[in-house]
Design an enzyme around this catalytic site. Structure first.
Site, PDB file in Angstrom:
ATOM      1  N   ASP A   5       4.816  -8.602  -1.340  1.00 56.81           N
ATOM      2  CA  ASP A   5       5.782  -7.634  -1.453  1.00 56.81           C
ATOM      3  C   ASP A   5       6.252  -7.275  -2.883  1.00 56.81           C
ATOM      4  O   ASP A   5       6.887  -8.394  -3.511  1.00 56.81           O
ATOM      5  CB  ASP A   5       6.999  -7.626  -0.627  1.00 56.81           C
ATOM      6  CG  ASP A   5       7.869  -6.392  -0.318  1.00 56.81           C
ATOM      7  OD1 ASP A   5       8.050  -5.964   0.768  1.00 56.81           O
ATOM      8  OD2 ASP A   5       8.469  -5.731  -1.125  1.00 56.81           O
ATOM      9  N   HIS A  49       2.868  -2.927   8.822  1.00 59.22           N
ATOM     10  CA  HIS A  49       3.062  -4.117   7.793  1.00 59.22           C
ATOM     11  C   HIS A  49       4.072  -5.223   8.346  1.00 59.22           C
ATOM     12  O   HIS A  49       5.049  -4.945   8.851  1.00 59.22           O
ATOM     13  CB  HIS A  49       3.487  -3.848   6.459  1.00 59.22           C
ATOM     14  CG  HIS A  49       4.489  -2.708   6.250  1.00 59.22           C
ATOM     15  ND1 HIS A  49       4.592  -1.486   6.380  1.00 59.22           N
ATOM     16  CD2 HIS A  49       5.882  -3.092   5.999  1.00 59.22           C
ATOM     17  CE1 HIS A  49       5.938  -1.087   6.313  1.00 59.22           C
ATOM     18  NE2 HIS A  49       6.533  -2.070   5.748  1.00 59.22           N
ATOM     19  N   HIS A  88       6.114  -8.276   7.571  1.00 58.45           N
ATOM     20  CA  HIS A  88       7.007  -8.889   6.505  1.00 58.45           C
ATOM     21  C   HIS A  88       6.857 -10.427   6.655  1.00 58.45           C
ATOM     22  O   HIS A  88       7.285 -10.829   7.939  1.00 58.45           O
ATOM     23  CB  HIS A  88       8.370  -8.445   6.356  1.00 58.45           C
ATOM     24  CG  HIS A  88       8.569  -7.157   5.934  1.00 58.45           C
ATOM     25  ND1 HIS A  88       8.910  -6.898   4.424  1.00 58.45           N
ATOM     26  CD2 HIS A  88       8.616  -6.036   6.292  1.00 58.45           C
ATOM     27  CE1 HIS A  88       9.077  -5.587   4.330  1.00 58.45           C
ATOM     28  NE2 HIS A  88       8.823  -4.983   5.399  1.00 58.45           N
TER      29      HIS A  88
HETATM   30  P1  AMP Z   1       9.684  -1.023   5.412  1.00 57.31           P
HETATM   31  O1  AMP Z   1       8.672   0.163   5.376  1.00 57.31           O
HETATM   32  O2  AMP Z   1      11.042  -0.839   5.399  1.00 57.31           O
HETATM   33  O3  AMP Z   1       9.015  -2.235   6.020  1.00 57.31           O
HETATM   34  O4  AMP Z   1       9.563  -1.640   3.427  1.00 57.31           O
HETATM   35  C1  AMP Z   1       8.527  -1.415   3.076  1.00 57.31           C
HETATM   36  C2  AMP Z   1       8.184  -2.569   2.056  1.00 57.31           C
HETATM   37  O5  AMP Z   1       7.061  -2.357   1.236  1.00 57.31           O
HETATM   38  C3  AMP Z   1       9.430  -2.917   1.150  1.00 57.31           C
HETATM   39  O6  AMP Z   1       9.699  -4.303   1.216  1.00 57.31           O
HETATM   40  C4  AMP Z   1       8.660  -2.567   0.006  1.00 57.31           C
HETATM   41  O7  AMP Z   1       9.364  -3.311  -1.440  1.00 57.31           O
HETATM   42  C5  AMP Z   1       7.246  -2.796  -0.039  1.00 57.31           C
HETATM   43  N1  AMP Z   1       6.286  -2.018  -0.907  1.00 57.31           N
HETATM   44  C6  AMP Z   1       6.222  -0.764  -1.252  1.00 57.31           C
HETATM   45  N2  AMP Z   1       5.528  -0.428  -1.977  1.00 57.31           N
HETATM   46  C7  AMP Z   1       4.652  -1.623  -2.357  1.00 57.31           C
HETATM   47  C8  AMP Z   1       3.652  -1.736  -3.182  1.00 57.31           C
HETATM   48  N3  AMP Z   1       3.009  -0.899  -4.032  1.00 57.31           N
HETATM   49  N4  AMP Z   1       3.252  -3.162  -3.385  1.00 57.31           N
HETATM   50  C9  AMP Z   1       3.756  -4.195  -2.611  1.00 57.31           C
HETATM   51  N5  AMP Z   1       4.866  -3.918  -1.722  1.00 57.31           N
HETATM   52  C10 AMP Z   1       5.069  -2.727  -1.586  1.00 57.31           C
END
Ligand code: AMP
Length: 132
Positions: free
Chosen positions: A29, A93, A95
């Site tokens: 992330d 995704h 986490h």
């Molecule tokens: P959520 O959709 O609320 O679960 O959060 C999306 C997650 O994706 C967040 O923790 C962001 O930091 C992460 N994120 C967004 N864009 C990227 C990227 N290009 N590479 C890695 N992580 C990402």
């Protein structure tokens, strides 16, 4: 339009890759709660985890389990927290967050890492994944 995660899968934008197989990809992330915070995604572009068919859901969880175990082997932490939010990126995704206390699992609690920290951590987990 493709999600940002599909662009990562297609190498249109970079990531710190941790693991990959035919159907899934794991990468760090970019705005982590803790060092090693990893996302596991299906290559299939689906927004809501509950819309995955049962076999894909199970396979994603098994892939995430293997990635989490790889993390646990190389990142010092009490537990690997497993969380699915999906409010920001409309592409399923999981986490995986190394935690020592409850606040590490709090998504308002972020850390800063250098590019070297990211690439060293990704390599560490990736090597651990390959050895399981
Ligand atoms: P959520 O959709 O609320 O679960 O959060 C999306 C997650 O994706 C967040 O923790 C962001 O930091 C992460 N994120 C967004 N864009 C990227 C990227 N290009 N590479 C890695 N992580 C990402």
């Amino acid at each position: 339009m493709s999600t940002i995660f599909t662009k990562i899968i297609n190498h249109e934008i970079p990531c710190y890759k941790v693991a990959e197989d035919e159907n899934f990809l794991a990468f760090l992330d970019i705005n982590p709660n803790a060092r090693g915070h990893t996302l596991c995604i299906p290559k299939q572009e689906v927004d809501d985890v509950l819309d995955l068919d049962v076999d894909s859901y199970k396979a994603l969880m098994l892939f995430s389990r293997k990635v989490a175990k790889s993390m646990k082997n190389v990142i010092e932490c009490e537990k690997i927290a497993i969380s699915i939010i999906g409010l920001e990126v409309p592409h399923v995704h999981v986490h995986l967050i190394p935690i020592n206390e409850m606040r590490d699992a709090n998504f308002s609690n972020k850390i800063n890492l250098s590019k070297d920290d990211f690439s060293d951590t990704a390599k560490l987990i990736s090597n651990s994944f390959s050895s399981i």
